[in-house]
Scaffold this motif. Structure first.
Motif, PDB file in Angstrom:
ATOM      1  N   TRP A 214       0.828  -1.204   0.000  1.00 50.36           N
ATOM      2  CA  TRP A 214       0.000   0.000   0.000  1.00 50.36           C
ATOM      3  C   TRP A 214       0.862   1.253   0.000  1.00 50.36           C
ATOM      4  O   TRP A 214       0.495   2.271  -0.602  1.00 50.36           O
ATOM      5  N   VAL A 215       2.011   1.192   0.651  1.00 52.87           N
ATOM      6  CA  VAL A 215       2.933   2.335   0.638  1.00 52.87           C
ATOM      7  C   VAL A 215       3.465   2.558  -0.772  1.00 52.87           C
ATOM      8  O   VAL A 215       3.513   3.695  -1.258  1.00 52.87           O
ATOM      9  N   VAL A 216       3.843   1.487  -1.454  1.00 52.10           N
ATOM     10  CA  VAL A 216       4.342   1.593  -2.827  1.00 52.10           C
ATOM     11  C   VAL A 216       3.261   2.163  -3.735  1.00 52.10           C
ATOM     12  O   VAL A 216       3.528   3.047  -4.561  1.00 52.10           O
ATOM     13  N   LEU A 217       2.036   1.677  -3.583  1.00 50.27           N
ATOM     14  CA  LEU A 217       0.937   2.185  -4.402  1.00 50.27           C
ATOM     15  C   LEU A 217       0.662   3.658  -4.102  1.00 50.27           C
ATOM     16  O   LEU A 217       0.398   4.452  -5.011  1.00 50.27           O
ATOM     17  N   GLY A 218       0.761   4.045  -2.847  1.00 47.03           N
ATOM     18  CA  GLY A 218       0.574   5.445  -2.477  1.00 47.03           C
ATOM     19  C   GLY A 218       1.639   6.349  -3.081  1.00 47.03           C
ATOM     20  O   GLY A 218       1.332   7.441  -3.578  1.00 47.03           O
ATOM     21  N   TYR A 219       2.893   5.893  -3.051  1.00 48.31           N
ATOM     22  CA  TYR A 219       3.967   6.681  -3.660  1.00 48.31           C
ATOM     23  C   TYR A 219       3.808   6.774  -5.172  1.00 48.31           C
ATOM     24  O   TYR A 219       4.062   7.830  -5.767  1.00 48.31           O
ATOM     25  N   ALA A 220       3.388   5.684  -5.806  1.00 41.80           N
ATOM     26  CA  ALA A 220       3.174   5.711  -7.256  1.00 41.80           C
ATOM     27  C   ALA A 220       2.056   6.686  -7.608  1.00 41.80           C
ATOM     28  O   ALA A 220       2.184   7.477  -8.547  1.00 41.80           O
ATOM     29  N   ALA A 221       0.965   6.642  -6.863  1.00 40.90           N
ATOM     30  CA  ALA A 221      -0.148   7.567  -7.116  1.00 40.90           C
ATOM     31  C   ALA A 221       0.288   9.011  -6.866  1.00 40.90           C
ATOM     32  O   ALA A 221      -0.083   9.920  -7.621  1.00 40.90           O
ATOM     33  N   GLY A 222       1.090   9.236  -5.845  1.00 42.29           N
ATOM     34  CA  GLY A 222       1.599  10.579  -5.571  1.00 42.29           C
ATOM     35  C   GLY A 222       2.502  11.086  -6.676  1.00 42.29           C
ATOM     36  O   GLY A 222       2.416  12.257  -7.083  1.00 42.29           O
TER      37      GLY A 222
END
Length: 130
Positions: free
Chosen positions: A5-13
């Motif tokens: 979820w952290v990786v997905l959050g950084y990608a979306a950011g």
């Protein structure tokens, strides 16, 4: 599981920041380099789509196998844990939706900006011919 979820959050950011930088007026000098970087990152960011689908299936599986806590059959602690789990799943689903929407926006905006640049170059060539 939290690392995904952290990786997905950084990608979306990162996608959101790139969309913002591509659409802010007044950055014409920076825009050519930014377009090149964004076009090179579109293919690696495409991996966000299957990753989101995998995480969406994970949310669905957790939803289907979650023990039900209805009525007076569970303690207040179990009820609170159940509610937190539902809230966490909803938050993660919103993150998945945001990542997919930002990827689509990044792809569309990059395509439009490249097309505008090509048309501007074409207009300049036609003006120089006349």
């Amino acid at each position: 599981m939290a690392l995904e979820w952290v990786v997905l959050g950084y990608a979306a950011g990162a996608e959101a920041i790139m969309v913002l930088l591509l659409t802010i007026p007044g950055l014409d000098g920076l825009r050519k380099g930014l377009i090149a970087v964004t076009r090179n990152l579109l293919k690696p960011f495409m991996s966000v789509v299957p990753f989101c689908l995998f995480l969406l299936m994970d949310i669905y599986w957790k939803y289907e196998t979650r023990p039900s806590c209805e009525g007076e059959s569970c303690t207040p602690t179990e009820h609170l844990r159940h509610q937190k789990s539902i809230m966490k799943s909803q938050r993660n689903a919103l993150l998945i939706g945001a990542a997919l929407v930002f990827y689509w926006l990044l792809y569309s905006v990059t395509h439009l900006v490249v097309r505008i640049e090509q048309l501007n170059q074409r207009v300049e060539r036609l003006k120089n011919k006349e």
